[in-house]
Design an enzyme around this catalytic site. Sequence first.
Site, PDB file in Angstrom:
ATOM      1  N   CYS A 298       0.809  -1.220   0.000  1.00  0.00           N
ATOM      2  CA  CYS A 298       0.000   0.000   0.000  1.00  0.00           C
ATOM      3  C   CYS A 298       0.846   1.275   0.000  1.00  0.00           C
ATOM      4  O   CYS A 298       0.326   2.366  -0.229  1.00  0.00           O
ATOM      5  CB  CYS A 298      -0.950   0.002   1.192  1.00  0.00           C
ATOM      6  SG  CYS A 298      -1.970  -1.466   1.250  1.00  0.00           S
TER       7      CYS A 298
ATOM      8  N   HIS B  61      -3.370   7.177   2.567  1.00  0.00           N
ATOM      9  CA  HIS B  61      -3.793   5.851   2.092  1.00  0.00           C
ATOM     10  C   HIS B  61      -5.178   5.549   2.666  1.00  0.00           C
ATOM     11  O   HIS B  61      -5.408   5.683   3.877  1.00  0.00           O
ATOM     12  CB  HIS B  61      -2.771   4.811   2.550  1.00  0.00           C
ATOM     13  CG  HIS B  61      -3.208   3.407   2.324  1.00  0.00           C
ATOM     14  ND1 HIS B  61      -3.741   2.973   1.132  1.00  0.00           N
ATOM     15  CD2 HIS B  61      -3.199   2.316   3.149  1.00  0.00           C
ATOM     16  CE1 HIS B  61      -4.030   1.696   1.225  1.00  0.00           C
ATOM     17  NE2 HIS B  61      -3.726   1.262   2.437  1.00  0.00           N
TER      18      HIS B  61
ATOM     19  N   ASN C 200     -10.252  -0.215   0.151  1.00  0.00           N
ATOM     20  CA  ASN C 200      -8.790  -0.155   0.120  1.00  0.00           C
ATOM     21  C   ASN C 200      -8.286  -0.779  -1.182  1.00  0.00           C
ATOM     22  O   ASN C 200      -8.417  -1.982  -1.388  1.00  0.00           O
ATOM     23  CB  ASN C 200      -8.245  -0.916   1.334  1.00  0.00           C
ATOM     24  CG  ASN C 200      -6.731  -0.887   1.432  1.00  0.00           C
ATOM     25  OD1 ASN C 200      -6.050  -0.499   0.483  1.00  0.00           O
ATOM     26  ND2 ASN C 200      -6.204  -1.297   2.565  1.00  0.00           N
TER      27      ASN C 200
HETATM   28  O1  UT7 Z   1      -3.546  -1.199   3.705  1.00  0.00           O
HETATM   29  C1  UT7 Z   1      -3.470  -1.705   4.987  1.00  0.00           C
HETATM   30  C2  UT7 Z   1      -4.512  -2.763   5.115  1.00  0.00           C
HETATM   31  N1  UT7 Z   1      -4.899  -3.096   6.415  1.00  0.00           N
HETATM   32  C3  UT7 Z   1      -5.805  -2.436   7.146  1.00  0.00           C
HETATM   33  O2  UT7 Z   1      -6.292  -1.412   6.826  1.00  0.00           O
HETATM   34  C4  UT7 Z   1      -6.278  -3.099   8.422  1.00  0.00           C
HETATM   35  C5  UT7 Z   1      -6.402  -2.181   9.560  1.00  0.00           C
HETATM   36  N2  UT7 Z   1      -7.245  -2.767  10.581  1.00  0.00           N
HETATM   37  C6  UT7 Z   1      -8.580  -2.581  10.597  1.00  0.00           C
HETATM   38  O3  UT7 Z   1      -9.097  -1.858   9.772  1.00  0.00           O
HETATM   39  C7  UT7 Z   1      -9.386  -3.229  11.687  1.00  0.00           C
HETATM   40  O4  UT7 Z   1      -8.523  -3.888  12.593  1.00  0.00           O
HETATM   41  C8  UT7 Z   1     -10.431  -4.228  11.136  1.00  0.00           C
HETATM   42  C9  UT7 Z   1     -11.513  -3.469  10.377  1.00  0.00           C
HETATM   43  C10 UT7 Z   1      -9.764  -5.238  10.189  1.00  0.00           C
HETATM   44  C11 UT7 Z   1     -11.082  -5.002  12.271  1.00  0.00           C
HETATM   45  O5  UT7 Z   1     -11.694  -4.108  13.195  1.00  0.00           O
HETATM   46  P1  UT7 Z   1     -11.635  -4.421  14.761  1.00  0.00           P
HETATM   47  O6  UT7 Z   1     -12.439  -3.386  15.426  1.00  0.00           O
HETATM   48  O7  UT7 Z   1     -10.184  -4.519  15.093  1.00  0.00           O
HETATM   49  O8  UT7 Z   1     -12.400  -5.796  14.860  1.00  0.00           O
HETATM   50  P2  UT7 Z   1     -11.862  -7.184  15.434  1.00  0.00           P
HETATM   51  O9  UT7 Z   1     -10.785  -7.741  14.572  1.00  0.00           O
HETATM   52  O10 UT7 Z   1     -11.571  -6.999  16.883  1.00  0.00           O
HETATM   53  O11 UT7 Z   1     -13.137  -8.111  15.300  1.00  0.00           O
HETATM   54  C12 UT7 Z   1     -14.200  -7.994  16.187  1.00  0.00           C
HETATM   55  C13 UT7 Z   1     -15.254  -9.058  15.897  1.00  0.00           C
HETATM   56  C14 UT7 Z   1     -14.767 -10.484  15.934  1.00  0.00           C
HETATM   57  O12 UT7 Z   1     -15.776 -11.235  16.570  1.00  0.00           O
HETATM   58  P3  UT7 Z   1     -15.650 -11.691  18.117  1.00  0.00           P
HETATM   59  O13 UT7 Z   1     -14.431 -12.552  18.165  1.00  0.00           O
HETATM   60  O14 UT7 Z   1     -15.483 -10.406  18.874  1.00  0.00           O
HETATM   61  O15 UT7 Z   1     -16.931 -12.393  18.366  1.00  0.00           O
HETATM   62  C15 UT7 Z   1     -14.697 -10.907  14.481  1.00  0.00           C
HETATM   63  O16 UT7 Z   1     -14.911 -12.293  14.306  1.00  0.00           O
HETATM   64  O17 UT7 Z   1     -15.817  -8.873  14.599  1.00  0.00           O
HETATM   65  C16 UT7 Z   1     -15.848 -10.132  13.904  1.00  0.00           C
HETATM   66  N3  UT7 Z   1     -15.710  -9.869  12.474  1.00  0.00           N
HETATM   67  C17 UT7 Z   1     -16.757  -9.571  11.675  1.00  0.00           C
HETATM   68  N4  UT7 Z   1     -18.071  -9.493  11.923  1.00  0.00           N
HETATM   69  C18 UT7 Z   1     -18.882  -9.183  10.877  1.00  0.00           C
HETATM   70  C19 UT7 Z   1     -14.573  -9.816  11.740  1.00  0.00           C
HETATM   71  N5  UT7 Z   1     -14.869  -9.498  10.480  1.00  0.00           N
HETATM   72  C20 UT7 Z   1     -16.213  -9.344  10.406  1.00  0.00           C
HETATM   73  C21 UT7 Z   1     -17.096  -9.023   9.376  1.00  0.00           C
HETATM   74  N6  UT7 Z   1     -18.411  -8.927   9.647  1.00  0.00           N
HETATM   75  N7  UT7 Z   1     -16.681  -8.759   8.105  1.00  0.00           N
END
Ligand code: UT7
Length: 320
Positions: free
Chosen positions: A111, A247, A277
């Site tokens: 990225c 980005h 993204n």
């Molecule tokens: O160019 C660089 C690319 N990378 C990035 O931009 C990534 C940067 N990181 C992020 O944007 C965030 O960390 C995410 C959007 C990927 C995740 O957000 P978060 O607030 O850190 O969520 P999390 O990983 O803590 O997930 C929370 C919950 C989990 O469930 P439990 O274990 O709490 O029950 C996941 O299983 O959300 C669940 N989950 C979803 N639920 C519905 C994960 N993906 C999804 C989904 N829909 N698509």
Amino acid sequence: MAIRILGTGSYLPEKVVTNDELAQVMDTSDEWISSRTGIRSRHISIADTSTTMAVKAAKKALEDGGVKPEELDHIFVATLSGDHATPSTSCEVQKEIGAVNAVCMDLNAACSGFVYALNTAMAYAKAGMGRKMLLIGVETLSKIMDWSDRSTCVLFGDGAGSVVVEADPSRKIYIDAGSDGMKGDVLTCEERHLNNLLVKDDSPMQQVQMDGQEVFKFAVRIIPKSVNKILDAAGVSKDEIKYYILHQANRRIIEAAARRLKEPIEKFPMNVDHCANTSSATIPILLDEVHRNGMLKAGDKIILSGFGGGLTWGSVYLEW
Ligand code: UT7
């Protein structure tokens, strides 16, 4: 010697896929995706390839800049999802637009790729090796996603952005770039196994895998640090900066960076809501949107900043 941007262009595939449409085929929801990322929809390729998108964006940038393909001495394409290992996407673009005098090279810094391409163009200009150069960030990420991994696949989209630049001693440009290969395993794609006469390994290729929270923390820490570093190097105060073109990975990352920089969010244009993204393409696509909306005038001071797999990061201060 610095460089100045003569023209911009971008291209997004026609097909738009909304969060609600994703929710019909996987266990997710518009509420989850939009509240955590700001993403509402993304463009997904059906007929386009990385090459066709790159060519469409490049033609628009050349037209906008009033530059003929044969005037180009270099084409640099930032991508991690080119159509072939060889020929490179830059050589494919050369063929399609007829840039017969260009030296062509792809580079991959995930990225941060577009910022690295600008960095390369600046170095070529300084060395007297590049006068008019075409830079492209392009990704067909949809072909390397693990569509069974809802935590990652909902975040990405396809698209291309391009700028044509010219060596220009009257402009100032400052670049900060860095890499931290030690932390590379938080964002990976397509492990290529040894598979030769001596070693047999038929295990499937890995698609994009990411520890989202680690990448999030890295981004929020590195963007303000890198931006402050180039502001210092340029001797420019934040008040003088018109826009920060960051980005487009996640609205919350951009908001956190704005808070840490103590800058109003209005100075951070965004299109992550409808593009998601697109990795190396986000910055030139957004720059093109900002330029075409008439938001920039000659002399405006702007900062571009990217971060991503590698890990890599980079920021550029430039004068429009
Ligand atoms: O160019 C660089 C690319 N990378 C990035 O931009 C990534 C940067 N990181 C992020 O944007 C965030 O960390 C995410 C959007 C990927 C995740 O957000 P978060 O607030 O850190 O969520 P999390 O990983 O803590 O997930 C929370 C919950 C989990 O469930 P439990 O274990 O709490 O029950 C996941 O299983 O959300 C669940 N989950 C979803 N639920 C519905 C994960 N993906 C999804 C989904 N829909 N698509």
